[in-house]
Design a protein around this motif. Sequence first.
Motif, PDB file in Angstrom:
ATOM      1  N   VAL A 131      -1.397  -2.323   4.601  1.00  0.00           N
ATOM      2  CA  VAL A 131      -0.512  -1.366   3.919  1.00  0.00           C
ATOM      3  C   VAL A 131       0.616  -2.177   3.289  1.00  0.00           C
ATOM      4  N   ILE A 132       0.893  -1.886   2.010  1.00  0.00           N
ATOM      5  CA  ILE A 132       1.976  -2.573   1.296  1.00  0.00           C
ATOM      6  C   ILE A 132       2.943  -1.546   0.715  1.00  0.00           C
ATOM      7  N   ILE A 133       4.254  -1.832   0.875  1.00  0.00           N
ATOM      8  CA  ILE A 133       5.297  -1.067   0.197  1.00  0.00           C
ATOM      9  C   ILE A 133       5.903  -1.991  -0.866  1.00  0.00           C
ATOM     10  N   HIS A 134       6.121  -1.438  -2.059  1.00  0.00           N
ATOM     11  CA  HIS A 134       6.596  -2.248  -3.183  1.00  0.00           C
ATOM     12  C   HIS A 134       8.080  -2.033  -3.489  1.00  0.00           C
ATOM     13  N   ALA A 135       8.640  -2.977  -4.226  1.00  0.00           N
ATOM     14  CA  ALA A 135      10.057  -2.926  -4.605  1.00  0.00           C
ATOM     15  C   ALA A 135      10.313  -1.829  -5.626  1.00  0.00           C
TER      16      ALA A 135
ATOM     17  N   PHE B 287       3.196   2.652  -2.804  1.00  0.00           N
ATOM     18  CA  PHE B 287       2.696   2.710  -1.425  1.00  0.00           C
ATOM     19  C   PHE B 287       1.170   2.686  -1.503  1.00  0.00           C
ATOM     20  N   HIS B 288       0.587   1.580  -1.042  1.00  0.00           N
ATOM     21  CA  HIS B 288      -0.865   1.410  -1.203  1.00  0.00           C
ATOM     22  C   HIS B 288      -1.514   0.822   0.043  1.00  0.00           C
ATOM     23  N   ILE B 289      -2.833   1.015   0.110  1.00  0.00           N
ATOM     24  CA  ILE B 289      -3.654   0.250   1.045  1.00  0.00           C
ATOM     25  C   ILE B 289      -4.277  -0.878   0.238  1.00  0.00           C
ATOM     26  N   HIS B 290      -4.061  -2.101   0.703  1.00  0.00           N
ATOM     27  CA  HIS B 290      -4.599  -3.276   0.021  1.00  0.00           C
ATOM     28  C   HIS B 290      -5.839  -3.785   0.764  1.00  0.00           C
ATOM     29  N   GLU B 291      -6.600  -4.619   0.038  1.00  0.00           N
ATOM     30  CA  GLU B 291      -7.936  -4.999   0.526  1.00  0.00           C
ATOM     31  C   GLU B 291      -7.929  -5.716   1.871  1.00  0.00           C
TER      32      GLU B 291
ATOM     33  N   GLY C  70      -5.472  -7.363  -3.548  1.00  0.00           N
ATOM     34  CA  GLY C  70      -5.241  -6.231  -4.452  1.00  0.00           C
ATOM     35  C   GLY C  70      -5.480  -4.913  -3.750  1.00  0.00           C
ATOM     36  N   HIS C  71      -5.385  -3.829  -4.518  1.00  0.00           N
ATOM     37  CA  HIS C  71      -5.592  -2.485  -3.935  1.00  0.00           C
ATOM     38  C   HIS C  71      -7.004  -2.355  -3.380  1.00  0.00           C
ATOM     39  N   PHE C  72      -7.137  -1.688  -2.234  1.00  0.00           N
ATOM     40  CA  PHE C  72      -8.454  -1.462  -1.624  1.00  0.00           C
ATOM     41  C   PHE C  72      -9.253  -0.543  -2.551  1.00  0.00           C
TER      42      PHE C  72
HETATM   43 CU    CU Z   1       0.370  -2.180  -3.498  1.00  0.00          CU
END
Ligand code: CU
Length: 184
Positions: A152-156, A79-83, A97-99
């Motif tokens: 915001v990205i959620i990954h597998a 669970f990340h915030i991406h650029e 990519g990640h912020f």
């Molecule tokens: Cu991510």
Amino acid sequence: MSFNKMFTGIILVGALLIGCQQKEVTVETSTVPQFTKAVAVLHATEGNEVKGVVTFTKTAEGVKIVADVMGLTPGEHGFHIHEFGDCSSPDGKSAGGHFNPEGNPHAAPDAQTRHVGDLGNLTADENGNAHYERLDTHLSLNGPNSIIGRGVIIHAKADDLTSQPTGAAGARVACGVIGVAKAQ
Ligand code: CU
Ligand code: ZN
């Protein structure tokens, strides 16, 4: 008092007045509205059924993050915030990519130095629902670490919190854009 001294005095008073006016202008530019709440609505990437909402609320101690996500496989999901706030590509890779405005390595959310976007993992139950609540002191809704307009990205897969630069969290299953929300 000679004319010269009087003239110098007038110039000094004039310079002081101009100085004061410039100071006032500086104060005005720093009264830009400060954002206090932001929201991202997550949509599934191609081939997935994940959806959810993430809110970011400014508090005295930091930014409170609350996420509710459904349609996941049971277990942990990066669970990340991406650029980029760009979910236009079917695989979510347009979010970049990640912020990481501070140029740090990828790490756990509680690490002293990390990507500003490193929020760790969501944990989905056997029904595929995940609830996440955390107070964060790295990201902000204003200034150089502002997340407004990012993605915001959620990954597998799970973020292992150490692999560079992404935590080896695999494909992107949901993507959302962080926007300004109505303050409460
Ligand atoms: Cu991510
Ligand atoms: Zn990262």
